[in-house]
Design a protein around this motif. Structure first.
Motif, PDB file in Angstrom:
ATOM      1  N   LEU A 124       0.497  -1.083  -0.016  1.00 34.91           N
ATOM      2  CA  LEU A 124       0.105  -0.147   0.107  1.00 34.91           C
ATOM      3  C   LEU A 124       0.726   1.826  -0.404  1.00 34.91           C
ATOM      4  CD1 LEU A 124      -2.708  -1.400   2.672  1.00 34.91           C
ATOM      5  CD2 LEU A 124      -2.685  -1.297   0.299  1.00 34.91           C
ATOM      6  N   LYS A 125      -0.099   2.367  -0.603  1.00 34.48           N
ATOM      7  CA  LYS A 125       1.153   3.501  -0.396  1.00 34.48           C
ATOM      8  C   LYS A 125       0.619   4.679  -0.046  1.00 34.48           C
ATOM      9  CE  LYS A 125       3.685   1.049  -3.920  1.00 34.48           C
ATOM     10  NZ  LYS A 125       5.183   0.798  -3.507  1.00 34.48           N
ATOM     11  N   GLU A 126       1.501   5.653   0.490  1.00 34.27           N
ATOM     12  CA  GLU A 126       0.629   7.048   1.135  1.00 34.27           C
ATOM     13  C   GLU A 126      -0.411   7.664   0.778  1.00 34.27           C
ATOM     14  OE1 GLU A 126       2.415  10.882   3.979  1.00 34.27           O
ATOM     15  OE2 GLU A 126       3.374   9.198   2.964  1.00 34.27           O
ATOM     16  N   GLY A 127      -1.278   8.007   0.701  1.00 31.64           N
ATOM     17  CA  GLY A 127      -2.531   8.578   0.028  1.00 31.64           C
ATOM     18  C   GLY A 127      -3.749   7.238  -0.251  1.00 31.64           C
ATOM     19  N   ASP A 128      -3.448   5.831  -0.816  1.00 30.79           N
ATOM     20  CA  ASP A 128      -4.191   4.884  -0.654  1.00 30.79           C
ATOM     21  C   ASP A 128      -5.371   5.007  -0.285  1.00 30.79           C
ATOM     22  OD1 ASP A 128      -2.925   4.399  -3.034  1.00 30.79           O
ATOM     23  OD2 ASP A 128      -1.961   2.706  -2.117  1.00 30.79           O
ATOM     24  N   THR A 129      -6.772   5.039  -0.536  1.00 29.52           N
ATOM     25  CA  THR A 129      -7.781   4.982  -0.608  1.00 29.52           C
ATOM     26  C   THR A 129      -8.635   3.042  -0.425  1.00 29.52           C
ATOM     27  OG1 THR A 129      -9.090   6.105  -2.092  1.00 29.52           O
ATOM     28  CG2 THR A 129      -8.593   6.660   0.511  1.00 29.52           C
ATOM     29  N   MET A 130      -9.512   2.921  -0.023  1.00 30.14           N
ATOM     30  CA  MET A 130     -10.217   1.881   0.451  1.00 30.14           C
ATOM     31  C   MET A 130     -10.950   1.338   1.010  1.00 30.14           C
ATOM     32  SD  MET A 130      -6.688  -0.606   1.609  1.00 30.14           S
ATOM     33  CE  MET A 130      -5.818   0.932   1.428  1.00 30.14           C
ATOM     34  N   THR A 131     -12.196  -0.051   0.710  1.00 35.07           N
ATOM     35  CA  THR A 131     -12.684   0.064   1.618  1.00 35.07           C
ATOM     36  C   THR A 131     -12.175  -0.912   2.779  1.00 35.07           C
ATOM     37  OG1 THR A 131     -13.377  -2.031   0.934  1.00 35.07           O
ATOM     38  CG2 THR A 131     -14.556   0.020  -0.023  1.00 35.07           C
ATOM     39  N   VAL A 235      -7.560  -0.866  -4.978  1.00 32.33           N
ATOM     40  CA  VAL A 235      -7.157   0.269  -4.385  1.00 32.33           C
ATOM     41  C   VAL A 235      -7.000   1.839  -5.185  1.00 32.33           C
ATOM     42  CG1 VAL A 235      -5.794  -0.664  -2.523  1.00 32.33           C
ATOM     43  CG2 VAL A 235      -4.452   0.408  -4.723  1.00 32.33           C
ATOM     44  N   THR A 236      -7.293   3.080  -4.456  1.00 27.98           N
ATOM     45  CA  THR A 236      -6.982   4.312  -5.188  1.00 27.98           C
ATOM     46  C   THR A 236      -6.690   4.434  -4.367  1.00 27.98           C
ATOM     47  OG1 THR A 236      -9.967   4.010  -5.496  1.00 27.98           O
ATOM     48  CG2 THR A 236      -9.150   6.367  -5.414  1.00 27.98           C
ATOM     49  N   GLY A 237      -5.304   5.520  -5.492  1.00 32.86           N
ATOM     50  CA  GLY A 237      -4.238   6.029  -5.356  1.00 32.86           C
ATOM     51  C   GLY A 237      -4.751   7.876  -4.382  1.00 32.86           C
ATOM     52  N   ALA A 238      -3.066   7.606  -3.989  1.00 32.49           N
ATOM     53  CA  ALA A 238      -3.891   9.579  -4.104  1.00 32.49           C
ATOM     54  C   ALA A 238      -3.987   9.721  -4.744  1.00 32.49           C
ATOM     55  CB  ALA A 238      -2.106   9.374  -3.693  1.00 32.49           C
ATOM     56  N   ASP A 239      -3.427  10.479  -6.058  1.00 33.81           N
ATOM     57  CA  ASP A 239      -4.271  10.814  -7.734  1.00 33.81           C
ATOM     58  C   ASP A 239      -5.070  10.597  -8.124  1.00 33.81           C
ATOM     59  OD1 ASP A 239      -3.177   8.232  -8.374  1.00 33.81           O
ATOM     60  OD2 ASP A 239      -1.374   9.188  -9.960  1.00 33.81           O
ATOM     61  N   GLY A 240      -5.795   9.763  -7.181  1.00 35.42           N
ATOM     62  CA  GLY A 240      -7.167   9.434  -7.610  1.00 35.42           C
ATOM     63  C   GLY A 240      -6.727   8.143  -8.660  1.00 35.42           C
ATOM     64  N   THR A 241      -6.319   7.688  -9.382  1.00 37.44           N
ATOM     65  CA  THR A 241      -6.281   6.417 -10.203  1.00 37.44           C
ATOM     66  C   THR A 241      -6.679   5.235  -9.332  1.00 37.44           C
ATOM     67  OG1 THR A 241      -4.035   7.870 -10.794  1.00 37.44           O
ATOM     68  CG2 THR A 241      -4.024   5.505 -11.168  1.00 37.44           C
ATOM     69  N   LYS A 242      -6.836   4.512 -10.030  1.00 37.14           N
ATOM     70  CA  LYS A 242      -7.006   2.990  -9.715  1.00 37.14           C
ATOM     71  C   LYS A 242      -6.472   1.878  -9.583  1.00 37.14           C
ATOM     72  CE  LYS A 242     -12.580   3.802  -9.110  1.00 37.14           C
ATOM     73  NZ  LYS A 242     -12.468   4.263  -7.542  1.00 37.14           N
ATOM     74  N   ARG A 243      -5.883   1.107  -9.410  1.00 34.18           N
ATOM     75  CA  ARG A 243      -5.388  -0.017  -9.111  1.00 34.18           C
ATOM     76  C   ARG A 243      -5.616  -1.111  -8.250  1.00 34.18           C
ATOM     77  NH1 ARG A 243      -2.037   2.015  -5.460  1.00 34.18           N
ATOM     78  NH2 ARG A 243      -0.267   1.123  -4.044  1.00 34.18           N
ATOM     79  N   GLU A 244      -4.705  -2.609  -9.410  1.00 32.29           N
ATOM     80  CA  GLU A 244      -4.911  -3.602  -8.830  1.00 32.29           C
ATOM     81  C   GLU A 244      -3.666  -4.454  -7.837  1.00 32.29           C
ATOM     82  OE1 GLU A 244      -6.103  -6.069 -11.253  1.00 32.29           O
ATOM     83  OE2 GLU A 244      -8.254  -5.414 -11.761  1.00 32.29           O
ATOM     84  N   ILE A 245      -3.880  -4.799  -6.907  1.00 26.84           N
ATOM     85  CA  ILE A 245      -2.696  -5.442  -6.804  1.00 26.84           C
ATOM     86  C   ILE A 245      -3.224  -6.640  -6.112  1.00 26.84           C
ATOM     87  CG2 ILE A 245      -0.826  -5.308  -4.479  1.00 26.84           C
ATOM     88  CD1 ILE A 245      -2.194  -2.710  -3.478  1.00 26.84           C
TER      89      ILE A 245
END
Length: 453
Positions: A124-131, A235-245
């Motif tokens: 996970l990265k700083e600023g990531d958001t998720m449920t 997850v959604t990154g700090a810049d709003g970009t969605k990504r899969e882990i």
């Protein structure tokens, strides 16, 4: 002479070197090997007293272990109350507090402290958001310390919105929950690290871990999370970009041998640990805990040894065993008094002669408790005759409904008069006024039952 003297010195030196090596080997700490110490406890009794055969005893190397049934029955324990480090098994309590205080769609935010916690990570990265649901999967599947920190700070703020220390609020909630569950454990962080600045007075025991895990397995959301094989987190990154882990599952036995979930843990001090849940058709659901294992493979090998030991000792115990047959050809359970007569009994059988009970064969002998009804009047085959209760280790394992196996008419007026005269004679001579009931069925040793699962 000098040559012989030198040769002798060489031989003496060689001998002393060999002797020294032998002494070193014998005094070195023993490598953890599978063992069956007499201090192990099965069904509440130490093996020093039980002295079960080697084939009936778990052969594991874990320093601490326990096997507990879904109903709380403890089948096996090894040093189960010693307080030790449990590493990432701590994350089970983190999940408990999170699920108790926030819905699965709660937004979890990864701050700097969470993103930089180090060691086991869900990437996970700083600023990531998720449920919260995604964060819990990141906590449990790859054992993400970053997910644990993010959950603690986000859910702590929900528990006490007025606090300026949501992390501390969450840790306090973990310890309050432990007390509520009757655990002697103490938690100082949400991930279980005990080094690199995370040292502290954190501790738990095999029994506490089993208590914690059996509690959380009552939560349908946790059951779904721990049993899931979906290892992709969104997850959604700090810049709003969605990504899969794509996450690596730490539970290497998930979905095999009846394993329906679990949590790993491991540090230099805690060694390798695992708590697991198993469910099989014969034997139901159990929870196993192994702490202090010497390696990843060992913890899973010990876990499967304990699970197989339990399930291998589940037997289908026949509710009725008898060497005699009743008037109707069924196994004779008992003879019941016919109170209208002085010399007659009624054959009694099981309503379902094929009835069995699943029991743990090492839990002790089965005892029978016969409760017959008072029979009188016109008795018909199939009439209710009472019950036969089977009890093992103080627990009722089966209740067998009993029925009359024959017809018996009540005495006619002449017979009734003769019965009264007979009773008077018996009274004078000190004989019983009626035939006594008797139990005919036997209770074989569970260890003698074939078909162990």
């Amino acid at each position: 002479m000098s040559t012989r003297h030198n040769a002798l010195n060489l031989r003496l030196s060689a001998f002393m070197a060999v002797l020294l090596c032998a002494l070193c080997i014998t005094t070195m700490p023993a490598v953890a090997l599978a063992d069956q110490p007499d201090t192990d406890i099965v069904c509440g009794t130490a093996e020093s007293e039980r002295q079960d055969a080697a084939a009936d005893r778990p052969d594991i190397s874990a320093l601490h272990a326990i096997v507990v049934g879904k109903d709380g029955t403890v089948y096996y324990e090894r040093a189960a109350d010693e307080q030790v480090k449990i590493a990432s098994i701590t994350k089970v309590m983190t999940a408990i507090v999170a699920l108790d205080n926030a819905p699965l769609d709660t937004t979890i935010t990864v701050d700097h402290a969470a993103a930089t916690v180090g060691q086991s990570s869900a990437d996970l990265k700083e600023g990531d958001t998720m449920t919260l649901e995604t964060a819990l999967r990141a906590l449990l599947i790859p054992s993400g310390n970053d997910a644990g920190m993010a959950i603690a700070r986000s859910v702590g703020a929900i528990i006490d919105p007025s606090s300026d220390d949501p992390y501390g609020v969450f840790i306090d909630a973990m310890n309050k929950k432990a007390q509520e569950l009757g655990m002697d454990s103490k938690f100082t962080n949400p991930h279980g690290l005990d080094f690199d600045g995370w040292e502290g007075d954190m501790h738990s025991s095999a029994r506490d871990v089993a208590t914690m895990f059996s509690y959380v397995m009552r939560n349908d959301d946790f059951r779904a999370l721990t049993s899931s094989t979906d290892n992709v987190a969104h997850v959604t990154g700090a810049d709003g970009t969605k990504r899969e882990i794509t996450m690596v599952e730490r539970n290497k036995i998930l979905g095999t041998n009846g394993n329906i979930g679990g949590k790993t843990g491991g540090t230099y001090e805690a060694l390798q640990c695992f708590v697991g849940a198993f469910s099989r058709e014969n034997g139901g659901e159990i929870y196993t805990v192994v702490l202090g294992c010497d390696g990843d493979e060992v913890r899973f090998a010990d876990t499967l040894t304990l699970a197989n030991w339990y399930y291998d000792h589940i037997v289908d115990y026949p509710a009725v065993t008898s060497n005699m047959t009743a008037a109707d050809g069924q196994l004779l359970v008992a003879r019941a008094t016919d109170s209208d007569w002085t010399d007659k009994t009624i054959d009694v059988t099981a309503e379902d002669p094929t009835q069995t009970a699943q029991i743990f064969s090492l839990a002790g002998e089965v005892k029978q408790k016969l409760d017959l009804k008072t029979l009188s009047g016109d008795i018909k085959r199939g009439d209710d005759a009472g019950t036969l209760t089977l009890v093992q280790d103080g627990h009722t394992v089966a209740t067998v409904k009993l029925v009359c196996a024959q017809d018996q008419a009540a005495p006619n007026p002449l017979e009734w008069c003769l019965v009264q005269l007979d009773r008077l004679f018996r009274l004078v001579t000190g004989q019983p006024q009626q035939a006594e009931s008797s139990l005919v069925a036997t209770a074989p040793s569970p260890l003698e039952i074939n078909g162990t699962k």
